[in-house]
Scaffold this active site. Structure first.
Site, PDB file in Angstrom:
ATOM      1  CG  ASP B  17      21.367  64.160  32.328  1.00  0.00           C
ATOM      2  OD1 ASP B  17      20.583  63.194  32.682  1.00  0.00           O
ATOM      3  OD2 ASP B  17      21.705  64.515  31.099  1.00  0.00           O
ATOM      4  CD  GLU B  80      16.286  62.120  34.334  1.00  0.00           C
ATOM      5  OE1 GLU B  80      16.909  63.210  34.315  1.00  0.00           O
ATOM      6  OE2 GLU B  80      15.862  61.245  33.640  1.00  0.00           O
ATOM      7  CG  ASP B 154      23.454  66.704  28.316  1.00  0.00           C
ATOM      8  OD1 ASP B 154      23.849  67.450  27.180  1.00  0.00           O
ATOM      9  OD2 ASP B 154      23.269  65.334  28.043  1.00  0.00           O
TER      10      ASP B 154
END
Lengths: 177, 177
Positions: B17, B80, B154
């Site tokens: 992330d 992502e 996170d």
């Protein structure tokens, strides 16, 4: 008061115009006879659009930029700033990927990195913050005494950001604000 | 038809992330007893905002990601996706810098890189594309049999993208479309 001694400047500046397909670069040097272009060109990466291809493209770009740094030993790297209000946000994000690996290459070689926005670069080079690509190319050709127009425009843009940084160092008050 | 043999999967997936201040990461492994977390944590870079600091931040991030790859030898990296219609375009561009060096690290280790958008990740993990951070954390804790909620979020997000990729490999039609 403007500085007047070239010894006070970074003598070699690498300017980079980042892109994921074509990245322009140009190394200028301030010497006793004025400015000269040590080298200028483009780093071309392939144009496919998948995620894995993007990884390969940033790798090619990183290798290319490190190659230029290691061959020409600039003292500073100058890169154009990206804008949040960019007309093409997807392009701006992708350009962020390109800038990321350029920043990394500079940091790994312990080179200071500066960035200027497009308007400031154009204004410092041509006197007009909204100058056309053609005007930038012609001004760069004249200022750097090139025998031909720098082409593609990515090369002129790379030389322009390097030259803007040179002007900033030389005449911070007079030209670049 | 869904695959059923774990040997057909990438057995270790590194989920990331990306962020310029905190990057979450998590390595999951598919083994005979199901999924396990090999390692999860964050890479923290400093928070200053100048151009040179940005170069140092991408360098720290790159070093951190390469360190995780070299220690845990994942077969795939999952990240992502960023959106063009991001609410904070400046943040999205800066995140592009972070993703650029993550992509580079994956390419340098010859690892395939996949990316999924946030909605798809949330839907594949929780069944709801608009799940809250808390829901994602709780689902990740349950699915990966963690003794505590993955924290900061996170870390949960990094494990979520790794898990989404695992589901995609295992049940491409049933869950992830």
């Amino acid at each position: 008061m403007p500085l007047s001694n070239d010894d006070q400047f970074d003598s070699r500046i690498l300017g980079i115009d980042p892109g994921l397909q074509i990245t322009g670069y140009g190394v200028i040097e301030a010497g006793p006879r004025g400015l000269t272009v040590c080298e200028a060109g483009i780093i071309r990466t392939n144009e496919k659009g998948t995620t894995s291809d993007l990884a390969q493209r940033v790798r090619s770009l990183y290798d290319g930029v490190l190659g230029v740094i290691d061959q020409f030993h600039p003292q500073t790297v100058a890169v154009e700033q990206l804008y949040a209000h960019y007309n093409h946000p997807r392009t701006a994000i992708l350009m962020g990927h390109a800038r990321g690996v350029i920043f990394l290459a500079a940091a790994q070689r312990n080179l200071p990195l500066v960035s200027y926005n497009a308007t400031r670069i154009k204004k410092s080079i041509t006197g007009n913050g909204r100058a056309s690509k053609d005007q930038v190319q012609r001004t760069i050709q004249r200022e750097l005494r090139l025998v031909a127009l720098p082409d593609p425009p990515d090369v002129a843009d790379a030389l322009a950001v390097a030259l803007c940084h040179y002007y900033q160092l030389k005449m911070p008050k007079a030209i670049c604000e």
